[in-house]
Enzyme design. Structure first.
Site, PDB file in Angstrom:
ATOM      1  N   CYS A  14       1.246  -1.474  -0.408  1.00  0.00           N
ATOM      2  CA  CYS A  14      -0.297   0.010   0.173  1.00  0.00           C
ATOM      3  C   CYS A  14       0.547   1.000   0.457  1.00  0.00           C
ATOM      4  O   CYS A  14       2.210   1.235  -0.219  1.00  0.00           O
ATOM      5  CB  CYS A  14      -0.838  -0.113   0.781  1.00  0.00           C
ATOM      6  SG  CYS A  14      -0.202   0.398   3.144  1.00  0.00           S
ATOM      7  N   ASN A  17       2.757   1.801   4.261  1.00  0.00           N
ATOM      8  CA  ASN A  17       2.847  -0.033   4.770  1.00  0.00           C
ATOM      9  C   ASN A  17       2.728   0.890   5.947  1.00  0.00           C
ATOM     10  O   ASN A  17       3.691  -0.110   7.394  1.00  0.00           O
ATOM     11  CB  ASN A  17       4.405  -0.137   4.547  1.00  0.00           C
ATOM     12  CG  ASN A  17       4.820  -2.207   5.492  1.00  0.00           C
ATOM     13  OD1 ASN A  17       5.544  -2.018   5.214  1.00  0.00           O
ATOM     14  ND2 ASN A  17       3.535  -3.088   5.149  1.00  0.00           N
ATOM     15  N   CYS A  19      -1.286   0.714   7.485  1.00  0.00           N
ATOM     16  CA  CYS A  19      -2.695   1.156   7.399  1.00  0.00           C
ATOM     17  C   CYS A  19      -3.409  -0.642   6.745  1.00  0.00           C
ATOM     18  O   CYS A  19      -3.233  -1.361   7.169  1.00  0.00           O
ATOM     19  CB  CYS A  19      -3.476   1.575   7.173  1.00  0.00           C
ATOM     20  SG  CYS A  19      -3.117   3.355   7.858  1.00  0.00           S
ATOM     21  N   ARG A  20      -3.567  -0.211   5.427  1.00  0.00           N
ATOM     22  CA  ARG A  20      -3.795  -1.712   4.403  1.00  0.00           C
ATOM     23  C   ARG A  20      -2.855  -2.911   4.300  1.00  0.00           C
ATOM     24  O   ARG A  20      -3.561  -3.875   4.673  1.00  0.00           O
ATOM     25  CB  ARG A  20      -4.557  -0.746   3.385  1.00  0.00           C
ATOM     26  CG  ARG A  20      -5.380  -0.047   3.447  1.00  0.00           C
ATOM     27  CD  ARG A  20      -5.314   0.751   1.701  1.00  0.00           C
ATOM     28  NE  ARG A  20      -4.728   1.888   1.852  1.00  0.00           N
ATOM     29  CZ  ARG A  20      -4.168   2.362   0.739  1.00  0.00           C
ATOM     30  NH1 ARG A  20      -5.268   2.182  -0.606  1.00  0.00           N
ATOM     31  NH2 ARG A  20      -3.305   3.235   0.431  1.00  0.00           N
ATOM     32  N   SER A  21      -1.667  -2.908   3.711  1.00  0.00           N
ATOM     33  CA  SER A  21      -0.941  -3.807   3.569  1.00  0.00           C
ATOM     34  C   SER A  21      -1.005  -4.553   4.378  1.00  0.00           C
ATOM     35  O   SER A  21      -0.233  -5.789   4.858  1.00  0.00           O
ATOM     36  CB  SER A  21      -0.111  -3.680   2.574  1.00  0.00           C
ATOM     37  OG  SER A  21       1.505  -2.279   3.505  1.00  0.00           O
ATOM     38  N   ASP A 129      -7.384   3.881   1.150  1.00  0.00           N
ATOM     39  CA  ASP A 129      -6.684   4.203   2.544  1.00  0.00           C
ATOM     40  C   ASP A 129      -7.394   4.720   3.835  1.00  0.00           C
ATOM     41  O   ASP A 129      -8.068   5.761   3.837  1.00  0.00           O
ATOM     42  CB  ASP A 129      -5.908   5.468   1.611  1.00  0.00           C
ATOM     43  CG  ASP A 129      -4.312   5.387   2.213  1.00  0.00           C
ATOM     44  OD1 ASP A 129      -3.547   6.037   2.265  1.00  0.00           O
ATOM     45  OD2 ASP A 129      -4.291   5.573   3.817  1.00  0.00           O
TER      46      ASP A 129
HETATM   47  N1  LIG Z   1      -0.339  11.093   0.610  1.00  0.00           N
HETATM   48  C1  LIG Z   1      -1.586  10.459   0.595  1.00  0.00           C
HETATM   49  C2  LIG Z   1      -2.470  10.699   0.643  1.00  0.00           C
HETATM   50  C3  LIG Z   1      -3.850  10.932   0.102  1.00  0.00           C
HETATM   51  C4  LIG Z   1      -4.805  10.557   0.508  1.00  0.00           C
HETATM   52  C5  LIG Z   1      -5.499   9.660   1.742  1.00  0.00           C
HETATM   53  C6  LIG Z   1      -4.563   9.086   2.744  1.00  0.00           C
HETATM   54  C7  LIG Z   1      -3.299   9.484   2.070  1.00  0.00           C
HETATM   55  C8  LIG Z   1      -2.090   9.649   3.501  1.00  0.00           C
HETATM   56  C9  LIG Z   1      -1.353  10.508   4.032  1.00  0.00           C
HETATM   57  C10 LIG Z   1      -0.246   9.945   4.622  1.00  0.00           C
HETATM   58  N2  LIG Z   1       0.649  10.945   5.514  1.00  0.00           N
HETATM   59  C11 LIG Z   1       0.801  12.008   5.702  1.00  0.00           C
HETATM   60  C12 LIG Z   1       0.827  13.459   4.699  1.00  0.00           C
HETATM   61  C13 LIG Z   1       2.783  12.480   4.158  1.00  0.00           C
HETATM   62  N3  LIG Z   1       3.703  13.585   3.991  1.00  0.00           N
HETATM   63  C14 LIG Z   1       3.440  13.296   2.546  1.00  0.00           C
HETATM   64  C15 LIG Z   1       4.544  14.671   1.687  1.00  0.00           C
HETATM   65  C16 LIG Z   1       5.987  14.106   2.113  1.00  0.00           C
HETATM   66  C17 LIG Z   1       6.197  13.270   3.745  1.00  0.00           C
HETATM   67  C18 LIG Z   1       5.377  12.848   4.480  1.00  0.00           C
HETATM   68  C19 LIG Z   1      -0.315   8.109   4.089  1.00  0.00           C
HETATM   69  C20 LIG Z   1       0.539   8.492   5.890  1.00  0.00           C
HETATM   70  C21 LIG Z   1       1.022   6.617   6.288  1.00  0.00           C
HETATM   71  C22 LIG Z   1       0.145   5.985   5.426  1.00  0.00           C
HETATM   72  C23 LIG Z   1      -1.163   5.994   4.891  1.00  0.00           C
HETATM   73  C24 LIG Z   1      -1.184   7.710   4.315  1.00  0.00           C
HETATM   74  N4  LIG Z   1      -1.847   8.246   3.849  1.00  0.00           N
END
Ligand SMILES: N#Cc1ccccc1-c1cc(NCCCN2CCCCC2)c2ccccc2n1
Length: 157
Positions: A14, A17, A19-21, A129
């Site tokens: 995912c 890594n 949540c889903r996977s 997600d």
């Molecule tokens: N991206 C997206 C996204 C879009 C739609 C729905 C969910 C997410 C989303 C956002 C996350 N972390 C926030 C952003 C992280 N920063 C992004 C820029 C670099 C520095 C890090 C997640 C973290 C772990 C697992 C799943 C995640 N999923």
């Protein structure tokens, strides 16, 4: 990540890594054990992003798996090109994961790269997600990966 014993192997992927996977990995490992196939399988999960390398899965997912008596033991890792010749199956959760997986995929890849949701008997193709949502998102992921695990095993056994 499970003991590397199996002649069959599957890698769940995912974005982060956490949540889903890891939930898919834990549920699939539990399902193959229930069917008595545990010693045939090498099972692992990874992400296409490097946001949480080394961390445990999300506590909401761990809590839900615990409530279902499913063990989970994983540390976040990022996908590598070696994964594409190590694992027979590589399963993504949504189309964005599939695009990112195919960006990393080397020319000598031997893996079958598919959406895990393609094995859902209820036809729910995308496993969304749950990161920005609530506990109900993790329950929905659990239900989907449970159906997909059964559907996948039915197809290959
Ligand atoms: N991206 C997206 C996204 C879009 C739609 C729905 C969910 C997410 C989303 C956002 C996350 N972390 C926030 C952003 C992280 N920063 C992004 C820029 C670099 C520095 C890090 C997640 C973290 C772990 C697992 C799943 C995640 N999923």
């Amino acid at each position: 990540s499970m003991a590397a014993t199996g002649k069959r192997s599957v890698l769940f992927v995912c974005l982060g890594n956490i949540c889903r996977s890891p939930m898919a990995e834990a549920v699939f490992a539990h399902t193959v054990k229930e069917h008595g196939y545990a010693d045939e399988w090498t099972i692992d999960s990874c992400g296409t992003a490097d946001y949480h390398i080394g961390k445990q899965p999300d506590k909401r997912g761990i809590a839900y798996l615990k409530s279902q008596n499913i063990p989970v033991n994983h540390r976040c890792r990022e996908i590598t090109q070696e994964d594409f010749t190590k694992f027979e199956y590589i399963f993504g959760m949504d189309n964005s994961n599939m695009q990112n997986i195919n960006r990393v995929k080397p020319k000598n890849s031997t893996a079958k790269v598919e959406l895990f949701g393609s094995y859902d008997p209820k036809g729910q193709l995308i496993i969304e997600d749950p990161y920005y949502g609530g506990d109900e998102g993790f329950e929905e992921v659990f239900e989907q990966v449970t159906r997909c695990s059964e559907g996948f095993l039915k197809k290959i056994y």
